[in-house]
Write a protein that holds these residues in place. Structure first.
Motif, PDB file in Angstrom:
ATOM      1  N   HIS A  27       0.578  -1.231  -0.098  1.00 55.52           N
ATOM      2  CA  HIS A  27       0.034   0.129  -0.075  1.00 55.52           C
ATOM      3  C   HIS A  27       0.863   1.284  -0.027  1.00 55.52           C
ATOM      4  CE1 HIS A  27      -4.144   1.679   1.671  1.00 55.52           C
ATOM      5  NE2 HIS A  27      -3.715   2.268   0.773  1.00 55.52           N
ATOM      6  N   HIS A  79      -3.535   9.712   0.842  1.00 56.88           N
ATOM      7  CA  HIS A  79      -2.739   8.602   1.233  1.00 56.88           C
ATOM      8  C   HIS A  79      -1.671   9.148   2.187  1.00 56.88           C
ATOM      9  CE1 HIS A  79      -4.299   6.133  -1.669  1.00 56.88           C
ATOM     10  NE2 HIS A  79      -3.945   5.103  -0.842  1.00 56.88           N
ATOM     11  N   TRP A 128     -13.164   6.460   0.132  1.00 56.83           N
ATOM     12  CA  TRP A 128     -12.537   6.804   1.488  1.00 56.83           C
ATOM     13  C   TRP A 128     -13.773   7.053   2.236  1.00 56.83           C
ATOM     14  CZ3 TRP A 128      -7.303   6.962   2.088  1.00 56.83           C
ATOM     15  CH2 TRP A 128      -6.515   7.010   0.944  1.00 56.83           C
ATOM     16  N   ASP A 161      -9.205   4.583   4.607  1.00 51.99           N
ATOM     17  CA  ASP A 161      -9.206   3.830   3.145  1.00 51.99           C
ATOM     18  C   ASP A 161      -9.825   2.575   2.979  1.00 51.99           C
ATOM     19  OD1 ASP A 161      -8.289   3.174   0.625  1.00 51.99           O
ATOM     20  OD2 ASP A 161      -6.249   3.436   0.920  1.00 51.99           O
ATOM     21  N   HIS A 165      -7.461  -2.393  -2.115  1.00 55.58           N
ATOM     22  CA  HIS A 165      -5.799  -2.736  -1.832  1.00 55.58           C
ATOM     23  C   HIS A 165      -5.388  -2.271  -0.143  1.00 55.58           C
ATOM     24  CE1 HIS A 165      -5.225   1.655  -3.236  1.00 55.58           C
ATOM     25  NE2 HIS A 165      -5.252   1.655  -1.802  1.00 55.58           N
TER      26      HIS A 165
HETATM   27 MN    MN Z   1      -5.224   3.215  -0.730  1.00 58.14          MN
END
Ligand code: MN
Length: 200
Positions: A27, A79, A128, A161, A165
C-alpha cells in the motif's frame, strides 16, 4: 519541485495484527509511491509543477481534461494524510475539545462510530470514509475513488481508506471487519484533535 512521499510514521509491522506489514508494504511502497510517481510525471514541465499539491487538486477537480492529474494528486495527498490517521495502540476514544464536539454534533461517540462504520461499509467500490469539519460542524462523509472533501470546502480530520488494496490481503472481502479493527485499534485521535484545533 517534485512531490515527495512522506516517511511512514511507524514501522511497517507496527499496525499488526490489524494491518499486516505485507499490506503496508504494497500500500505504501507500491500504490502510494505509484500515485506520486505518476503525479510528478504528469505535472513536470507544466505550471502545476510549482504549485502546492492542494492547489493542484482544487484547480483540476472540475476539469475533465485534467482528470489524470487530479486523480494522482488527490490519491498522493489522501494517502499522505491517511498514514497519519493510523497509529500503533490507537483507537479508543478522543479526549478534550474534540470529544465534546463529537458528543455535541453526533449525540455520542458510539453514534459517531456507527456513522463512520456505515459510511465505510456502504461506499460502493473504491473510496474513502472521512470525519470532516464543515462550516463549524463535524460530519461523516464518504468519497468515491480519489475524491477528497477538500473540493467541497470541508476540512478532513481523519479518514479510512476503503479501496480493496487497503485490506484485501488481510481481510479479503470482509471490509466491515477491517473498518471495525481500524476504528477500535488504530485511529489516531491525537492527529484528529490537532487537525480539529487548527481548523475550528
Ligand atoms: Mn489506498
Amino acid at each position: 519541485m517534485a512531490y515527495q512521499q512522506p516517511a511512514l510514521p511507524y514501522a511497517d509491522n507496527s499496525l499488526e495484527p490489524y494491518i499486516s506489514a505485507n499490506t503496508i508494504g504494497f500500500h505504501y511502497g507500491k500504490h502510494h509511491a505509484t500515485y506520486i510517481k505518476n503525479y510528478n510525471g504528469l505535472v513536470e514541465g507544466t505550471p502545476f509543477d510549482a504549485k502546492p499539491i492542494e492547489e493542484v487538486i482544487l484547480a483540476t477537480a472540475a476539469d475533465a481534461a485534467k482528470v489524470g492529474v487530479f486523480n494522482n494528486a488527490a490519491q498522493a495527498l489522501n494517502h499522505s494524510f491517511y498514514w497519519n490517521c493510523l497509529t500503533p495502540n490507537g483507537g479508543g476514544t478522543p479526549t478534550g475539545e474534540l470529544a465534546a464536539k463529537i458528543d455535541a454534533d453526533f449525540g455520542s461517540f458510539d453514534k459517531f462510530k456507527d456513522e463512520l462504520k456505515n459510511a465505510a461499509a456502504t461506499q460502493f467500490g473504491s473510496g474513502w470514509a472521512w470525519l470532516v469539519l464543515d462550516n463549524g460542524t463535524l460530519k461523516v462523509v464518504k468519497t468515491g475513488n480519489a475524491q477528497t472533501p477538500l473540493t467541497s470546502g470541508q476540512t478532513p480530520l481523519l479518514c479510512i481508506d476503503v479501496w480493496e488494496h487497503a485490506y484485501y490481503l488481510d481481510y479479503q472481502n470482509r471490509r466491515p471487519d477491517h473498518v471495525a479493527a481500524v476504528i477500535d485499534h488504530l485511529l489516531n485521535w491525537k492527529f484528529a484533535t490537532d487537525n480539529y484545533l487548527a481548523a475550528k
